[in-house]
Motif scaffolding. Structure first.
Motif, PDB file in Angstrom:
ATOM      1  N   LEU A  88       2.948  10.518  -8.159  1.00  0.00           N
ATOM      2  CA  LEU A  88       1.641  10.562  -7.527  1.00  0.00           C
ATOM      3  C   LEU A  88       1.417  11.907  -6.857  1.00  0.00           C
ATOM      4  O   LEU A  88       2.361  12.548  -6.385  1.00  0.00           O
ATOM      5  CB  LEU A  88       1.513   9.469  -6.458  1.00  0.00           C
ATOM      6  N   ALA A  89       0.170  12.313  -6.787  1.00  0.00           N
ATOM      7  CA  ALA A  89      -0.195  13.528  -6.067  1.00  0.00           C
ATOM      8  C   ALA A  89      -1.555  13.334  -5.414  1.00  0.00           C
ATOM      9  O   ALA A  89      -2.467  12.756  -6.026  1.00  0.00           O
ATOM     10  CB  ALA A  89      -0.230  14.735  -7.002  1.00  0.00           C
ATOM     11  N   HIS A  90      -1.661  13.781  -4.153  1.00  0.00           N
ATOM     12  CA  HIS A  90      -2.958  13.835  -3.488  1.00  0.00           C
ATOM     13  C   HIS A  90      -3.569  12.457  -3.312  1.00  0.00           C
ATOM     14  O   HIS A  90      -4.806  12.308  -3.362  1.00  0.00           O
ATOM     15  CB  HIS A  90      -3.902  14.738  -4.297  1.00  0.00           C
ATOM     16  N   VAL A  91      -2.742  11.433  -3.065  1.00  0.00           N
ATOM     17  CA  VAL A  91      -3.257  10.082  -2.870  1.00  0.00           C
ATOM     18  C   VAL A  91      -3.276   9.780  -1.376  1.00  0.00           C
ATOM     19  O   VAL A  91      -2.215   9.659  -0.757  1.00  0.00           O
ATOM     20  CB  VAL A  91      -2.403   9.033  -3.605  1.00  0.00           C
ATOM     21  N   PRO A  92      -4.435   9.675  -0.759  1.00  0.00           N
ATOM     22  CA  PRO A  92      -4.523   9.444   0.688  1.00  0.00           C
ATOM     23  C   PRO A  92      -3.751   8.206   1.127  1.00  0.00           C
ATOM     24  O   PRO A  92      -3.846   7.145   0.505  1.00  0.00           O
ATOM     25  CB  PRO A  92      -6.032   9.262   0.924  1.00  0.00           C
ATOM     26  N   GLY A  93      -2.966   8.360   2.180  1.00  0.00           N
ATOM     27  CA  GLY A  93      -2.221   7.245   2.735  1.00  0.00           C
ATOM     28  C   GLY A  93      -0.935   6.924   2.017  1.00  0.00           C
ATOM     29  O   GLY A  93      -0.145   6.101   2.498  1.00  0.00           O
ATOM     30  N   ILE A  94      -0.691   7.557   0.870  1.00  0.00           N
ATOM     31  CA  ILE A  94       0.508   7.245   0.084  1.00  0.00           C
ATOM     32  C   ILE A  94       1.278   8.507  -0.272  1.00  0.00           C
ATOM     33  O   ILE A  94       2.501   8.564  -0.128  1.00  0.00           O
ATOM     34  CB  ILE A  94       0.136   6.477  -1.194  1.00  0.00           C
ATOM     35  N   ALA A  95       0.570   9.525  -0.733  1.00  0.00           N
ATOM     36  CA  ALA A  95       1.225  10.790  -1.086  1.00  0.00           C
ATOM     37  C   ALA A  95       0.594  11.918  -0.275  1.00  0.00           C
ATOM     38  O   ALA A  95       0.128  12.912  -0.814  1.00  0.00           O
ATOM     39  CB  ALA A  95       1.105  11.065  -2.579  1.00  0.00           C
ATOM     40  N   ASP A  96       0.577  11.731   1.046  1.00  0.00           N
ATOM     41  CA  ASP A  96      -0.025  12.714   1.929  1.00  0.00           C
ATOM     42  C   ASP A  96       0.932  13.867   2.217  1.00  0.00           C
ATOM     43  O   ASP A  96       2.158  13.699   2.205  1.00  0.00           O
ATOM     44  CB  ASP A  96      -0.411  12.072   3.268  1.00  0.00           C
ATOM     45  N   LEU A  97       0.365  15.018   2.523  1.00  0.00           N
ATOM     46  CA  LEU A  97       1.141  16.141   3.016  1.00  0.00           C
ATOM     47  C   LEU A  97       1.162  16.077   4.537  1.00  0.00           C
ATOM     48  O   LEU A  97       0.180  15.660   5.167  1.00  0.00           O
ATOM     49  CB  LEU A  97       0.514  17.463   2.561  1.00  0.00           C
ATOM     50  N   GLU A  98       2.268  16.525   5.137  1.00  0.00           N
ATOM     51  CA  GLU A  98       2.383  16.551   6.584  1.00  0.00           C
ATOM     52  C   GLU A  98       1.877  17.898   7.092  1.00  0.00           C
ATOM     53  O   GLU A  98       2.463  18.939   6.804  1.00  0.00           O
ATOM     54  CB  GLU A  98       3.836  16.338   7.010  1.00  0.00           C
ATOM     55  N   PRO A  99       0.784  17.916   7.854  1.00  0.00           N
ATOM     56  CA  PRO A  99       0.168  19.184   8.267  1.00  0.00           C
ATOM     57  C   PRO A  99       1.110  20.133   9.006  1.00  0.00           C
ATOM     58  O   PRO A  99       0.984  21.353   8.880  1.00  0.00           O
ATOM     59  CB  PRO A  99      -0.977  18.730   9.183  1.00  0.00           C
ATOM     60  N   PHE A 263      -1.095  -5.448  -3.444  1.00  0.00           N
ATOM     61  CA  PHE A 263      -1.647  -4.356  -2.658  1.00  0.00           C
ATOM     62  C   PHE A 263      -0.555  -3.764  -1.778  1.00  0.00           C
ATOM     63  O   PHE A 263      -0.478  -2.561  -1.582  1.00  0.00           O
ATOM     64  CB  PHE A 263      -2.813  -4.837  -1.807  1.00  0.00           C
ATOM     65  N   ALA A 264       0.304  -4.605  -1.240  1.00  0.00           N
ATOM     66  CA  ALA A 264       1.388  -4.117  -0.396  1.00  0.00           C
ATOM     67  C   ALA A 264       2.361  -3.262  -1.195  1.00  0.00           C
ATOM     68  O   ALA A 264       3.018  -2.384  -0.652  1.00  0.00           O
ATOM     69  CB  ALA A 264       2.136  -5.299   0.230  1.00  0.00           C
ATOM     70  N   GLU A 265       2.451  -3.512  -2.485  1.00  0.00           N
ATOM     71  CA  GLU A 265       3.342  -2.748  -3.358  1.00  0.00           C
ATOM     72  C   GLU A 265       3.023  -1.262  -3.296  1.00  0.00           C
ATOM     73  O   GLU A 265       3.908  -0.407  -3.426  1.00  0.00           O
ATOM     74  CB  GLU A 265       3.179  -3.227  -4.800  1.00  0.00           C
ATOM     75  N   ALA A 266       1.762  -0.927  -3.073  1.00  0.00           N
ATOM     76  CA  ALA A 266       1.367   0.480  -3.022  1.00  0.00           C
ATOM     77  C   ALA A 266       2.054   1.210  -1.876  1.00  0.00           C
ATOM     78  O   ALA A 266       2.297   2.411  -1.953  1.00  0.00           O
ATOM     79  CB  ALA A 266      -0.154   0.580  -2.837  1.00  0.00           C
ATOM     80  N   GLY A 267       2.407   0.507  -0.849  1.00  0.00           N
ATOM     81  CA  GLY A 267       3.081   1.142   0.272  1.00  0.00           C
ATOM     82  C   GLY A 267       4.489   1.589  -0.038  1.00  0.00           C
ATOM     83  O   GLY A 267       5.088   2.336   0.727  1.00  0.00           O
TER      84      GLY A 267
END
Length: 269
Positions: A88-99, A263-267
């Motif tokens: 995954l890339a650029h997926v909000p809440g799942i593949a976020d970058l840490e600022p 849906f929880a699987e996405a976490g």
């Protein structure tokens, strides 16, 4: 150390797939027929299930209707195997970058999460020479594929994410997704807050990855004309015709509780 840049993409086939949760259908009646090396552009309005479709095709959300195969692996039965072959890339809440982290810190962290190097057990240790060489080669290859040159950043690899331009952050997220050679890369919100020229640049990057053999499924508007368009929103008539009769629920069918687990699987991405 040389790196094999040839990518083996995943074929994606889906027939009438959908994901239902406690609040109803995230998406439904989606069909896909894509050979390896295809750019699949997922389009639909906000809330139409674009992100959920990306998660479903990467084995991170359980489909509750229809059947699909990714790289020859059936979903939902082989979700774990599909997860291991996708990223995954650029997926909000799942593949976020840490600022607060730097580009280099993100790359190092992702490298440490990768597969062990074949050969001597000592070679796979973080301080082993082979490990360091392999990590450097993997990082360099990922940055090159994502067209993110450290020399173009304000402080090179020491540049923090908060100091990146949006298109640079997208490229970093793509590079992280490519680190361990997935067969399919899923990228969300390709067009998020990008200028027209940057959006074109982002789609060009993804199309170039598919020309190397990688399969890419990306959500957003402005995809190139040769992309395979998949829509998550249909008219009521189209959706009804594609989905067919509503299945009768029984003890063996997916329950609402099981859909919530999907849906929880996405976490766990």
């Amino acid at each position: 150390m040389s790196v094999n840049t040839t990518r083996q993409g995943a074929a994606v086939h889906a027939g009438g797939i959908g994901v239902e949760g406690p609040r109803g259908w995230a998406f439904r009646a989606v069909d896909i027929a894509a050979e390896p090396g295809t750019l699949i552009a997922v389009q639909g309005p906000s809330g139409s299930g674009r992100t959920c479709l990306l998660l479903a095709l990467t084995g991170r959300m359980r489909i509750t209707e229809g059947e699909a195969t990714v790289a020859g692996l059936g979903l939902p039965k082989r979700m774990g195997s599909v997860r291991s072959r996708t990223a995954l890339a650029h997926v909000p809440g799942i593949a976020d970058l840490e600022p607060a982290l730097t580009v280099g810190e993100h790359l190092k962290e992702r490298a440490l999460l990768g597969p062990r190097i074949q050969g001597s057990p000592l070679a796979s240790l973080p301080w082993g020479k082979r490990h360091k060489e392999a990590t450097r080669a993997r990082v360099d290859a990922a940055l090159a594929a994502a067209r993110l040159g450290p020399e173009t950043l304000p402080k090179g690899l020491r540049t923090t994410v908060r100091d990146l331009e949006r298109i640079e952050a997208l490229r970093l997220s793509v590079a992280l997704g490519l680190m361990h050679g997935p067969q399919l890369l899923a990228v969300d919100d390709v067009d998020l807050k990008l200028a027209d020229a940057e959006r074109t640049e982002a789609w060009q990057l993804l199309r170039d990855l598919t020309r190397e053999g990688l399969t890419v499924v990306a959500a957003g508007d402005g995809a190139p004309e040769d992309a395979l368009i998949v829509r998550t929103a249909r008219t009521d008539t189209e959706a009804a015709e594609a989905a067919g009769p509503t299945p009768v629920q029984d003890d063996t069918h997916t329950t609402e509780e099981e859909a919530a687990d999907a849906f929880a699987e996405a976490g766990r991405a």
